[in-house]
Design a protein around this motif. Structure first.
Motif, PDB file in Angstrom:
ATOM      1  N   VAL A  66      46.290  43.398  56.007  1.00 55.21           N
ATOM      2  CA  VAL A  66      46.010  44.802  56.323  1.00 55.21           C
ATOM      3  C   VAL A  66      45.163  45.422  55.216  1.00 55.21           C
ATOM      4  O   VAL A  66      44.097  45.997  55.453  1.00 55.21           O
ATOM      5  CB  VAL A  66      47.318  45.600  56.519  1.00 55.21           C
ATOM      6  CG1 VAL A  66      47.014  47.066  56.815  1.00 55.21           C
ATOM      7  CG2 VAL A  66      48.151  44.983  57.630  1.00 55.21           C
ATOM      8  N   ILE A  67      45.652  45.317  53.974  1.00 56.16           N
ATOM      9  CA  ILE A  67      44.891  45.811  52.825  1.00 56.16           C
ATOM     10  C   ILE A  67      44.780  44.670  51.809  1.00 56.16           C
ATOM     11  O   ILE A  67      45.653  44.491  50.961  1.00 56.16           O
ATOM     12  CB  ILE A  67      45.566  47.039  52.174  1.00 56.16           C
ATOM     13  CG1 ILE A  67      45.696  48.158  53.202  1.00 56.16           C
ATOM     14  CG2 ILE A  67      44.761  47.518  50.954  1.00 56.16           C
ATOM     15  CD1 ILE A  67      46.412  49.384  52.686  1.00 56.16           C
ATOM     16  N   PRO A  68      43.730  43.862  51.925  1.00 54.22           N
ATOM     17  CA  PRO A  68      43.552  42.769  50.959  1.00 54.22           C
ATOM     18  C   PRO A  68      42.898  43.275  49.668  1.00 54.22           C
ATOM     19  O   PRO A  68      41.936  44.051  49.719  1.00 54.22           O
ATOM     20  CB  PRO A  68      42.622  41.805  51.696  1.00 54.22           C
ATOM     21  CG  PRO A  68      41.839  42.671  52.622  1.00 54.22           C
ATOM     22  CD  PRO A  68      42.701  43.852  52.972  1.00 54.22           C
ATOM     23  N   LEU A  69      43.434  42.881  48.531  1.00 55.92           N
ATOM     24  CA  LEU A  69      42.874  43.274  47.235  1.00 55.92           C
ATOM     25  C   LEU A  69      42.630  42.011  46.413  1.00 55.92           C
ATOM     26  O   LEU A  69      43.581  41.316  46.033  1.00 55.92           O
ATOM     27  CB  LEU A  69      43.831  44.214  46.498  1.00 55.92           C
ATOM     28  CG  LEU A  69      44.020  45.609  47.108  1.00 55.92           C
ATOM     29  CD1 LEU A  69      45.086  46.382  46.346  1.00 55.92           C
ATOM     30  CD2 LEU A  69      42.717  46.374  47.125  1.00 55.92           C
ATOM     31  N   LEU A  70      41.369  41.734  46.136  1.00 53.80           N
ATOM     32  CA  LEU A  70      41.005  40.554  45.349  1.00 53.80           C
ATOM     33  C   LEU A  70      40.934  40.929  43.879  1.00 53.80           C
ATOM     34  O   LEU A  70      40.132  41.779  43.480  1.00 53.80           O
ATOM     35  CB  LEU A  70      39.651  40.013  45.815  1.00 53.80           C
ATOM     36  CG  LEU A  70      39.082  38.833  45.009  1.00 53.80           C
ATOM     37  CD1 LEU A  70      40.022  37.625  45.101  1.00 53.80           C
ATOM     38  CD2 LEU A  70      37.687  38.475  45.482  1.00 53.80           C
ATOM     39  N   ILE A  71      41.791  40.313  43.065  1.00 53.03           N
ATOM     40  CA  ILE A  71      41.791  40.559  41.621  1.00 53.03           C
ATOM     41  C   ILE A  71      40.903  39.511  40.962  1.00 53.03           C
ATOM     42  O   ILE A  71      41.217  38.318  41.011  1.00 53.03           O
ATOM     43  CB  ILE A  71      43.221  40.498  41.048  1.00 53.03           C
ATOM     44  CG1 ILE A  71      44.115  41.494  41.790  1.00 53.03           C
ATOM     45  CG2 ILE A  71      43.211  40.793  39.558  1.00 53.03           C
ATOM     46  CD1 ILE A  71      45.567  41.407  41.412  1.00 53.03           C
ATOM     47  N   PRO A  72      39.791  39.932  40.357  1.00 53.37           N
ATOM     48  CA  PRO A  72      38.858  38.958  39.777  1.00 53.37           C
ATOM     49  C   PRO A  72      39.452  38.260  38.562  1.00 53.37           C
ATOM     50  O   PRO A  72      40.301  38.838  37.868  1.00 53.37           O
ATOM     51  CB  PRO A  72      37.643  39.811  39.393  1.00 53.37           C
ATOM     52  CG  PRO A  72      38.165  41.201  39.266  1.00 53.37           C
ATOM     53  CD  PRO A  72      39.312  41.312  40.212  1.00 53.37           C
ATOM     54  N   PRO A  73      39.036  37.026  38.284  1.00 52.09           N
ATOM     55  CA  PRO A  73      39.542  36.307  37.104  1.00 52.09           C
ATOM     56  C   PRO A  73      39.102  36.999  35.816  1.00 52.09           C
ATOM     57  O   PRO A  73      38.100  37.731  35.795  1.00 52.09           O
ATOM     58  CB  PRO A  73      38.924  34.918  37.237  1.00 52.09           C
ATOM     59  CG  PRO A  73      37.718  35.114  38.091  1.00 52.09           C
ATOM     60  CD  PRO A  73      38.048  36.227  39.026  1.00 52.09           C
ATOM     61  N   LEU A  74      39.835  36.763  34.758  1.00 53.65           N
ATOM     62  CA  LEU A  74      39.602  37.440  33.489  1.00 53.65           C
ATOM     63  C   LEU A  74      38.231  37.095  32.899  1.00 53.65           C
ATOM     64  O   LEU A  74      37.609  37.936  32.242  1.00 53.65           O
ATOM     65  CB  LEU A  74      40.719  37.061  32.510  1.00 53.65           C
ATOM     66  CG  LEU A  74      40.861  37.893  31.239  1.00 53.65           C
ATOM     67  CD1 LEU A  74      40.996  39.373  31.560  1.00 53.65           C
ATOM     68  CD2 LEU A  74      42.073  37.415  30.452  1.00 53.65           C
ATOM     69  N   ARG A  75      37.745  35.905  33.147  1.00 54.03           N
ATOM     70  CA  ARG A  75      36.484  35.465  32.521  1.00 54.03           C
ATOM     71  C   ARG A  75      35.273  36.275  32.979  1.00 54.03           C
ATOM     72  O   ARG A  75      34.243  36.271  32.307  1.00 54.03           O
ATOM     73  CB  ARG A  75      36.250  33.978  32.808  1.00 54.03           C
ATOM     74  CG  ARG A  75      36.124  33.628  34.271  1.00 54.03           C
ATOM     75  CD  ARG A  75      35.942  32.130  34.481  1.00 54.03           C
ATOM     76  NE  ARG A  75      36.005  31.796  35.909  1.00 54.03           N
ATOM     77  CZ  ARG A  75      37.128  31.559  36.561  1.00 54.03           C
ATOM     78  NH1 ARG A  75      38.284  31.601  35.916  1.00 54.03           N
ATOM     79  NH2 ARG A  75      37.114  31.267  37.858  1.00 54.03           N
ATOM     80  N   VAL A  76      35.394  36.972  34.131  1.00 54.30           N
ATOM     81  CA  VAL A  76      34.238  37.727  34.624  1.00 54.30           C
ATOM     82  C   VAL A  76      34.329  39.216  34.262  1.00 54.30           C
ATOM     83  O   VAL A  76      33.476  39.998  34.672  1.00 54.30           O
ATOM     84  CB  VAL A  76      34.087  37.573  36.151  1.00 54.30           C
ATOM     85  CG1 VAL A  76      33.957  36.120  36.530  1.00 54.30           C
ATOM     86  CG2 VAL A  76      35.242  38.235  36.903  1.00 54.30           C
TER      87      VAL A  76
END
Length: 463
Positions: free
Chosen positions: A308-318
């Motif tokens: 319903v509400i997808p949240l992509l948490i980017p990796p720390l390296r970026v």
């Protein structure tokens, strides 16, 4: 009355202190009348009266003079009067040549206001502690440890949807903080007083999954508890159910979970009775659920229910800005935890900024704790870092050669420090977007950054 007695009487009468003198039998010889106002609320003459009679009448409760006459030594007690006052009384005996008490001198100090102020102070102190706790709770609700624009956007979305019951799916690599964000979402929601039940789907054996998640009735199967068992979904009633590593959910359980999510009803194993449940669902995974749907390992209908509400948490390296902030944040946090004051050397900081962090935030926090606990010096230098980390860190060889060149070209300490400072300002101006970020990066104040930028403006440092 002798001159000495007249002088003594006048001293007692005009004294600001409440004084009473008795003989060896407890008969009052001298007293200032105002003394008795603290006991009875009005001024009376008690000369010639026995302190034992006054004690029996409850005027003195208890009598300090009676205590001194009994124990034959100085004493101090707290008295409670008929008027509700609290009196601190102190008394001293006077002995004759034979060791017999001939006089007792007592002083009474009204402590009522002081006690009242003390109680008010203690109450105020408790209120302040309560306010501090509320501030910490509010701070905990607001604090998400990020600086990058990507994480700011995620934080804004979390705050917008927190007070709804919409299902949120956190996506991202292991260690990026999906569990932390899930807990933060629960804390910011109207369900924050209810339970937060976290279930790691990858840690429950498939054979036990159904009984652990859905619970069972007494005698439902061999080995079952006699009283039955409440499932993890039931435990989340009126709160939040967080299913971490949802991609590991056995295919056989997915249909049953979908039914619970659709109807908000649950039936334990071995039961014929459905229970109505009220919970908010949050899920997380490091897997690509779309690919799992295509391969037949994940149900399409369940995927739609979760996505319903997808949240992509980017990796720390970026997100380099977050690395710098997290290094400082966890250093402070862990130093407080272990009551230490260790710091990262600038060279160590540079290596950690360049490191790729395959384990993300979890790896960073664990490393900082390890360094603070195992490093003997107060300054954590590169030699304390794991060798693989130094090997994988991407050094700026051009800048390293410049530093070497500085050392070779000059032995003038003042000139050398100025050149290094100028170089660091230039490096910070290239990596940071504002003078505030430069201040954090360099470990100095923002006004200092502005002054130094003006100082080196002619040397082509531009923001």
């Amino acid at each position: 009355m002798s001159i000495e007695e007249m002088i003594l009487h006048k001293i007692i009468e005009t004294s600001n202190n409440n004084i009473t003198i008795t003989d060896g039998n407890g008969i009052i010889l001298y007293t200032n009348n105002t003394h008795w106002a603290v006991y009875e609320g009005e001024t009376q003459s008690y000369i010639g009266k026995s302190i034992y009679d006054l004690e029996e009448l409850g005027i003195l409760s208890p009598s300090i003079t009676a205590l001194v006459l009994k124990e034959k030594q100085p004493a101090q007690i707290m008295q409670n009067t008929k008027t509700g006052k609290i009196i601190m009384s102190t008394a001293f005996p006077i002995f004759d040549e034979k060791g017999e008490i001939i006089r007792v001198i007592s002083y009474a100090i009204d402590q009522t206001e002081i006690r009242l102020l003390q109680e008010q102070y203690e109450q105020l102190e408790e209120r302040v502690k309560g306010y501090q706790k509320q501030v910490e709770e509010l701070k905990e609700k607001e604090d998400l440890f990020y600086r990058s624009k990507e994480m700011q956007q995620i934080s804004k979305t979390i705050k917008r949807v927190a007070n709804t019951d919409a299902t949120v799916l956190f996506l991202g690599e292991s260690g990026v903080g999906k569990s932390m964000f899930a807990r933060k979402l629960h804390t910011l929601s109207h369900r924050d007083k209810g339970p937060f039940i976290e279930v790691n789907c990858s840690t429950i054996p498939p054979s036990l999954f159904e009984s652990e998640i859905f619970g069972y009735e007494a005698g439902a199967f061999t080995g079952a508890q006699k009283s039955g068992k409440q499932g993890l979904i039931e435990q989340a009633h009126n709160g939040t159910l967080f299913l971490d590593e949802i991609g590991e959910l056995p295919l056989s359980m997915q249909a049953k979970l979908l039914k619970v999510l659709q109807e908000k009803k649950l039936m334990r194993i071995g039961s014929s009775k459905e229970q109505q449940l009220d919970f908010r669902l949050i899920t997380a995974t490091n897997k690509n659920l779309e690919e799992m749907v295509q391969s037949g390992d994940f149900r399409l209908d369940l995927y739609y229910r979760l996505n319903v509400i997808p949240l992509l948490i980017p990796p720390l390296r970026v997100r380099k800005e977050d690395i710098s902030f997290l290094l400082n944040h966890f250093s402070r946090k862990i130093n407080r935890k272990y009551k230490t004051s260790k710091k990262l050397h600038q060279a160590t900081f540079e290596i950690l900024l360049s490191y790729k962090w395959p384990g993300n935030v979890r790896e960073l926090e664990n490393l900082i704790e390890r360094l603070i606990l195992t490093t003997e010096d107060s300054m954590i230098r590169p030699s304390s870092l794991p060798s693989y980390m130094i090997g994988q860190a991407s050094f700026d060889h051009e800048n390293t050669s410049i530093l070497d060149q500085f050392l070779l070209e000059s032995s003038d300490l003042k000139a050398l420090l100025e050149r290094v400072e100028k170089w660091m300002m230039l490096k910070a101006s290239k990596q940071c977007k504002s003078t505030y970020e430069m201040a954090r990066y360099l470990g100095i104040s923002q006004p200092s950054v502005i002054r130094k930028l003006k100082k080196y403006k002619e040397d082509s440092i531009n923001i």
